[in-house]
Write a protein that holds these residues in place. Structure first.
Motif, PDB file in Angstrom:
ATOM      1  N   ASP A  29       4.063  -1.553  -5.863  1.00 12.29           N
ATOM      2  CA  ASP A  29       4.248  -1.474  -4.410  1.00 12.29           C
ATOM      3  C   ASP A  29       3.497  -2.574  -3.651  1.00 12.29           C
ATOM      4  N   GLN A  30       2.637  -3.325  -4.332  1.00 13.70           N
ATOM      5  CA  GLN A  30       2.016  -4.483  -3.691  1.00 13.70           C
ATOM      6  C   GLN A  30       2.678  -5.807  -4.108  1.00 13.70           C
ATOM      7  N   THR A  31       3.513  -5.776  -5.131  1.00 11.67           N
ATOM      8  CA  THR A  31       4.079  -7.017  -5.650  1.00 11.67           C
ATOM      9  C   THR A  31       5.012  -7.691  -4.653  1.00 11.67           C
ATOM     10  N   ASP A  32       5.867  -6.915  -4.014  1.00 15.02           N
ATOM     11  CA  ASP A  32       6.761  -7.510  -3.026  1.00 15.02           C
ATOM     12  C   ASP A  32       5.966  -8.094  -1.861  1.00 15.02           C
ATOM     13  N   LEU A  33       4.907  -7.399  -1.459  1.00 15.66           N
ATOM     14  CA  LEU A  33       4.034  -7.925  -0.398  1.00 15.66           C
ATOM     15  C   LEU A  33       3.392  -9.228  -0.841  1.00 15.66           C
ATOM     16  N   TRP A  34       2.867  -9.223  -2.067  1.00 11.61           N
ATOM     17  CA  TRP A  34       2.221 -10.416  -2.625  1.00 11.61           C
ATOM     18  C   TRP A  34       3.202 -11.592  -2.670  1.00 11.61           C
ATOM     19  N   ALA A  35       4.405 -11.344  -3.166  1.00 11.90           N
ATOM     20  CA  ALA A  35       5.391 -12.426  -3.299  1.00 11.90           C
ATOM     21  C   ALA A  35       5.804 -12.974  -1.944  1.00 11.90           C
ATOM     22  N   ALA A  36       5.793 -12.129  -0.919  1.00 15.69           N
ATOM     23  CA  ALA A  36       6.147 -12.573   0.434  1.00 15.69           C
ATOM     24  C   ALA A  36       4.972 -13.199   1.178  1.00 15.69           C
ATOM     25  N   GLY A  37       3.790 -13.195   0.543  1.00 13.47           N
ATOM     26  CA  GLY A  37       2.619 -13.762   1.191  1.00 13.47           C
ATOM     27  C   GLY A  37       1.929 -12.820   2.157  1.00 13.47           C
ATOM     28  N   ASP A  38       2.255 -11.535   2.084  1.00 17.43           N
ATOM     29  CA  ASP A  38       1.650 -10.553   2.976  1.00 17.43           C
ATOM     30  C   ASP A  38       0.400  -9.951   2.345  1.00 17.43           C
ATOM     31  N   THR A  39      -0.415  -9.306   3.163  1.00 10.13           N
ATOM     32  CA  THR A  39      -1.599  -8.602   2.691  1.00 10.13           C
ATOM     33  C   THR A  39      -1.665  -7.223   3.324  1.00 10.13           C
ATOM     34  N   LEU A  40      -2.577  -6.401   2.825  1.00  6.86           N
ATOM     35  CA  LEU A  40      -2.785  -5.047   3.319  1.00  6.86           C
ATOM     36  C   LEU A  40      -4.099  -4.955   4.083  1.00  6.86           C
ATOM     37  N   PRO A  41      -4.206  -4.019   5.012  1.00  6.50           N
ATOM     38  CA  PRO A  41      -5.511  -3.748   5.617  1.00  6.50           C
ATOM     39  C   PRO A  41      -6.493  -3.274   4.550  1.00  6.50           C
ATOM     40  N   TRP A  42      -7.717  -3.748   4.640  1.00 10.43           N
ATOM     41  CA  TRP A  42      -8.757  -3.402   3.669  1.00 10.43           C
ATOM     42  C   TRP A  42      -9.873  -2.695   4.440  1.00 10.43           C
ATOM     43  N   VAL A  43      -9.697  -1.421   4.643  1.00 15.28           N
ATOM     44  CA  VAL A  43     -10.681  -0.675   5.434  1.00 15.28           C
ATOM     45  C   VAL A  43     -11.910  -0.383   4.582  1.00 15.28           C
ATOM     46  N   PHE A  44     -13.050  -0.224   5.241  1.00 15.65           N
ATOM     47  CA  PHE A  44     -14.317  -0.092   4.513  1.00 15.65           C
ATOM     48  C   PHE A  44     -15.164   1.080   4.989  1.00 15.65           C
ATOM     49  N   THR A  45     -15.374   1.199   6.284  1.00 12.83           N
ATOM     50  CA  THR A  45     -16.231   2.272   6.771  1.00 12.83           C
ATOM     51  C   THR A  45     -15.583   3.621   6.512  1.00 12.83           C
ATOM     52  N   GLU A  46     -16.397   4.662   6.382  1.00 12.43           N
ATOM     53  CA  GLU A  46     -15.862   5.977   6.042  1.00 12.43           C
ATOM     54  C   GLU A  46     -14.876   6.463   7.090  1.00 12.43           C
ATOM     55  N   GLN A  47     -15.164   6.191   8.348  1.00 10.07           N
ATOM     56  CA  GLN A  47     -14.244   6.631   9.412  1.00 10.07           C
ATOM     57  C   GLN A  47     -12.873   5.987   9.241  1.00 10.07           C
ATOM     58  N   ALA A  48     -12.863   4.668   8.942  1.00  8.46           N
ATOM     59  CA  ALA A  48     -11.593   3.956   8.773  1.00  8.46           C
ATOM     60  C   ALA A  48     -10.876   4.399   7.502  1.00  8.46           C
ATOM     61  N   VAL A  49     -11.637   4.660   6.437  1.00 15.17           N
ATOM     62  CA  VAL A  49     -11.035   5.133   5.187  1.00 15.17           C
ATOM     63  C   VAL A  49     -10.368   6.484   5.401  1.00 15.17           C
ATOM     64  N   GLN A  50     -11.042   7.369   6.095  1.00 13.62           N
ATOM     65  CA  GLN A  50     -10.465   8.681   6.346  1.00 13.62           C
ATOM     66  C   GLN A  50      -9.221   8.579   7.227  1.00 13.62           C
ATOM     67  N   ALA A  51      -9.241   7.667   8.194  1.00 11.48           N
ATOM     68  CA  ALA A  51      -8.080   7.497   9.068  1.00 11.48           C
ATOM     69  C   ALA A  51      -6.868   6.986   8.295  1.00 11.48           C
ATOM     70  N   ALA A  52      -7.114   6.238   7.224  1.00 11.16           N
ATOM     71  CA  ALA A  52      -6.017   5.673   6.423  1.00 11.16           C
ATOM     72  C   ALA A  52      -5.667   6.536   5.218  1.00 11.16           C
ATOM     73  N   ALA A  53      -6.290   7.693   5.082  1.00  7.39           N
ATOM     74  CA  ALA A  53      -6.114   8.512   3.884  1.00  7.39           C
ATOM     75  C   ALA A  53      -4.703   9.063   3.762  1.00  7.39           C
ATOM     76  N   ALA A  54      -4.156   8.976   2.557  1.00  4.32           N
ATOM     77  CA  ALA A  54      -2.875   9.602   2.234  1.00  4.32           C
ATOM     78  C   ALA A  54      -3.066  10.771   1.270  1.00  4.32           C
ATOM     79  N   ASP A  55      -4.088  10.671   0.385  1.00  2.00           N
ATOM     80  CA  ASP A  55      -4.375  11.729  -0.581  1.00  2.00           C
ATOM     81  C   ASP A  55      -5.885  11.841  -0.744  1.00  2.00           C
ATOM     82  N   THR A  56      -6.359  13.057  -0.970  1.00  2.00           N
ATOM     83  CA  THR A  56      -7.781  13.287  -1.224  1.00  2.00           C
ATOM     84  C   THR A  56      -7.924  14.241  -2.397  1.00  2.00           C
TER      85      THR A  56
END
Length: 852
Positions: free
Chosen positions: A818-845
């Motif tokens: 699921d990252q390969t098509d992004l990689w091939a197109a030159g795109d990147t993903l958000p890289w969240v770090f702080t716990e608040q941002a990680v929780q906001a981006a959570a899909a599974d726990t």
């Protein structure tokens, strides 16, 4: 009412039966595929942790692990990596311990023998007691986490690959994971990033037909006049690299290198060594880009760091993304770090914590030397007029499909293991005339031993964990002090506004020469004496005067540096292009840096195209290619006709110029060294390399070869793409196939289950977007940016990252590619770090809980 004939009813029932069988087969297949998918949410009770461990995954399955103690943190990391990538981990430990033939039978035995002779696993086991108590505890906790997952998952519940192996008749249950399994992978990476052994061999092969002058042409000096080294200020003063010094101390005296004659070496060492490169996920064009820019050049006023290592393209990819966070960061639990690591290795290798960010590129030092050994009898060898006893050990191999194990005797001299015992090609090295008039008689031939810094037990694992915890430049440099192998260029930035560069690693000081050729093992003048460049004398700079650190495998220092680091550096065209792009704009942003990583401008094309266009070709059909070049901007996009034509021309130039005079194993791959060779050669139109030695009555010149290359390229593109040049596209030639490292080889009946491919790529070797290809083999990508990351130190939640493949190693899992098509197109993903941002981006726990 017309009745249906009985035969028709029978056929109908047969048809229904076939459909039911197909449905049953499909259901079984789906069940087999899906039963290895890991549980990503809810609660799992496991024996091992002292308290709950929380694993938060985003919508791409990238895990962030939270725990109260380091033990629980690394336990959780081991459990999660086993969920996603255990087969990759298991396969890697079979590679590094020389046990592939247990899984794949006789055809893997040669590689196993080679690895077991090198002794990667043995060295890893010797390293364990040298590591700090804390590092050993982290490795043990990681192993406990992996084994906790194995306790509840076996066979097809672990990965689809085990189902495929079982169908092939293999009865196999994975062993428990151990700390040595993790450490051994560092030896594998050191092998592919650690020396110039291939150059040593190629020089000797080339000496069979070429003069010394010609060989020097093929290994030209680094072009300091056009491409800057990584560090441009400072000098070594009294054994310490001082970044503000303008004049260093005395130089060490050098003896001349050992010279071999043309008849001294026959053969090649490409067999098991090349197989290892394929197995380890490496390939032609290895390298990396990394840079850091100070706040004076950025829009935020704070540093930005970028990194994209270039490694072989495998499925799953080399890297695994994750974050490791202590619930309360303290002296007892100091980890709050996120980035890229290897499946099977605890900690984070490249990334950032709350205070610093760092990236790696390969330093490419000369840390491998081949020694010719005069063996006397079966167990002794000559050294300074004495007869010394070879050390020996027995190695036994269990081979799938064979009842009895295979046993070999591994021999080693004082210099290292005798590799010629396990390779027919190496056994032919040095097989004929005496090397020098005073050399011992060759007899049946000299043996070949390898001396290599990574075969000395070291403490690189200590360095990795210390970097993860470092909070400033001083702690970062202290951490790198034990980064023994592979030697890497470390690029640094921090939230205090600093950027820096440090070169670590064990790099030998030789008594004689530079290790460019195999040397006589019987002569102590060619020893290392176990002396290495002092760490404090290795190049280092904090806050360089121009505000840039640019590292792309180019020469590390200017020529006046008093120690010899090596001569297998990239020739600097990538690094210089990066520097030019960075210097062209102030107010740089994270998006700007991501754009630089995708730059596909070809300096080589800009240099050669005017000459190619100036040649007279015999017809409008052939000159059409020149008209394409006339309208080309030298950018190698996937849809570029100019890039397609130029690269086919480039491959033909290399073949027409060198294939008639070079051994097959040293023919040009087209990397930056060959850029420099050809750019030098075009200045000498009548050089002997232009001549085709097969046409005895004709002396070809530069223009003859270039014109022939232009015409052959036109014919090739007409044949493979279209007569109409508007239909030419570089990406249609320059494709990427992601192959499973074990079951995805060409000809495998199950490769279709695991491989993914057909990606049309921009870029090329020695461009910033370094999607390398081997000109001697075709246009398919052999190595690529294995990940990309950009970190702005003003806002760590605004960092960006992308992996070559997804988090999951399970075929058909939604996170497999699921990252390969992004990689091939030159795109990147958000890289969240702080716990608040990680929780906001959570899909599974997922919560891992100890038994109540």
């Amino acid at each position: 009412m017309e009745l249906v004939p009985r035969s028709s009813r029978l056929l109908s029932w047969v048809g229904v039966g076939v459909v039911l069988l197909l449905v049953a087969g499909l259901v079984t297949a789906v069940y087999t595929v899906r039963r290895s998918f890991p549980q990503l949410d809810g609660n799992v009770t496991v024996i091992g942790p002292g308290a709950d461990i929380t694993v938060v995954r985003d919508d791409h399955g990238i895990p962030q692990v939270y725990a109260d103690t380091p033990h629980d943190l690394f336990f959780g990391q081991g459990y999660v990596q086993a969920q996603d990538r255990f087969f990759q981990m298991d396969f890697r430990r079979h590679v590094t311990s020389g046990r592939l033939s247990e899984l794949f039978g006789q055809h893997a035995l040669e590689t196993d023998m080679f690895v077991r002779t090198l002794g990667w696993r043995r060295v890893a086991e010797q390293e364990l007691p040298l590591l700090s108590t804390a590092t050993r505890s982290y490795l043990e906790a990681f192993s406990d986490g992996v084994n906790a997952y194995l306790a509840d998952h076996q066979g097809t519940r672990l990965s689809l690959e085990y189902a495929a192996l079982r169908l092939g008749g293999l009865a196999y249950t994975p062993e428990e994971w151990t700390p040595a399994d993790s450490l051994a992978w560092l030896k594998a990476m050191a092998w592919d990033l650690g020396g110039n052994m291939d150059d040593e061999i190629n020089r000797t092969l080339e000496s069979l037909t070429l003069s010394r002058v010609q060989i020097q042409q093929l290994y030209p000096d680094y072009p300091y006049d056009r491409n800057q080294p990584e560090v441009t200020q400072g000098a070594v003063v009294d054994g310490v690299y001082e970044q503000d010094a303008t004049k260093g101390g005395t130089r060490l005296p050098r003896r001349p290198p050992f010279l071999m004659r043309s008849a001294d070496v026959v053969g090649s060492v490409q067999g098991p060594s090349q197989a290892l490169s394929a197995l380890l996920g490496t390939g032609d064009g290895l390298g990396s880009n990394a840079w850091a820019v100070s706040g004076e050049h950025t829009a935020s006023g704070e540093p930005i760091l970028a990194n994209d290592p270039h490694l072989g393209a495998t499925m799953p990819g080399v890297w695994y993304q994750m974050g490791l966070h202590c619930n309360e960061v303290s002296r007892d639990c100091p980890f709050d770090v996120s980035g890229f690591t290897f499946a099977g290795l605890p900690g984070v290798v490249i990334g950032h914590n709350a205070r610093i960010a760092w990236g790696f590129t390969n330093l490419s030092p000369d840390v491998q030397d081949l020694y010719l050994e005069k063996i006397v009898g079966n167990d002794r060898y000559r050294y300074d007029g004495r007869r010394l006893k070879l050390s020996t050990r027995q190695e036994s191999f269990t081979v799938e499909g064979q009842d009895e194990p295979v046993t070999i005797t591994v021999r080693a001299s004082r210099h290292g293991p005798i590799l010629s015992d396990v390779s027919d090609d190496l056994a032919r090295v040095g097989s004929d005339a005496p090397v020098t008039s005073h050399a011992p008689a060759r007899g049946g031939g000299y043996a070949v031993a390898l001396r290599w810094t990574a075969l000395q037990p070291g403490r690189t694992a200590d360095a990795l964990f210390a970097i993860d915890k470092a909070r400033n430049w001083t702690q970062f440099r202290d951490a790198a002090r034990t980064f023994d192998a592979p030697s890497q260029n470390l690029v640094y930035a921090d939230v205090a506004g600093h950027i820096g560069f440090q070169a670590p690693g064990l790099i030998p000081i030789r008594r004689t020469g530079h290790g460019d050729w195999p040397v006589p093992g019987w002569d102590s003048a060619y020893e290392w004496d176990d002396t290495y460049i002092p760490y404090d004398a290795l190049p280092s700079v904090l806050d360089p005067k121009d505000g840039y650190v640019v590292s792309a495998n180019q020469a590390v220092t200017e020529p006046r540096y008093p120690y010899y680091l090596g001569d297998s550096f990239d020739y600097g065209y990538r690094s210089q292009r990066i520097r030019e792009l960075l210097e062209s704009k102030d107010g740089l942003t994270v998006d700007d840096m991501a754009g630089v990583q995708l730059d596909d401008f070809s300096t080589l094309a800009k240099e050669l195209t005017p000459l190619l266009r100036s040649l007279d070709l015999p017809s409008p059909y052939y000159s059409q290619g020149q008209r394409v070049l006339a309208g080309w901007d030298f950018h190698e996009g996937a849809d570029s006709a100019g890039a397609a034509y130029f690269n086919v021309v480039w491959s033909r130039i290399l073949a027409l110029t060198f294939d008639d005079q070079l051994p097959a194993d040293s023919r040009p791959d087209g990397d930056s060294r060959w850029w420099q060779v050809v750019l030098n050669l075009v200045q000498r139109p009548r050089d002997v390399f232009w001549d085709d030695v097969g046409t005895t009555h004709v002396r070809e010149t530069r223009d003859d070869v270039l014109a022939q290359a232009l015409m052959e390229a036109r014919d090739e593109l007409t044949r493979t793409q279209s007569r109409d040049s508007h239909d030419w596209a570089w990406g249609a030639l320059h494709t990427l196939t992601l192959r499973n490292e074990s079951l995805g080889s060409k000809g495998s009946p199950v490769a279709f289950l695991f491989n993914r491919g057909g990606y049309h790529l921009p870029g090329s070797g020695s461009l910033v977007d370094a999607t390398s290809w081997d000109a001697s083999k075709g246009y398919a990508a052999t190595s690529v940016p294995s990940m990309r990351m950009v970190v702005g130190l003003d806002d760590l939640d605004a960092a960006r990252w992308v992996n070559l493949t997804g988090a999951s190693g399970h075929a058909y899992n939604s996170h497999y590619t699921d990252q390969t098509d992004l990689w091939a197109a030159g795109d990147t993903l958000p890289w969240v770090f702080t716990e608040q941002a990680v929780q906001a981006a959570a899909a599974d726990t997922l919560v891992l809980s100890p038994p109540s």
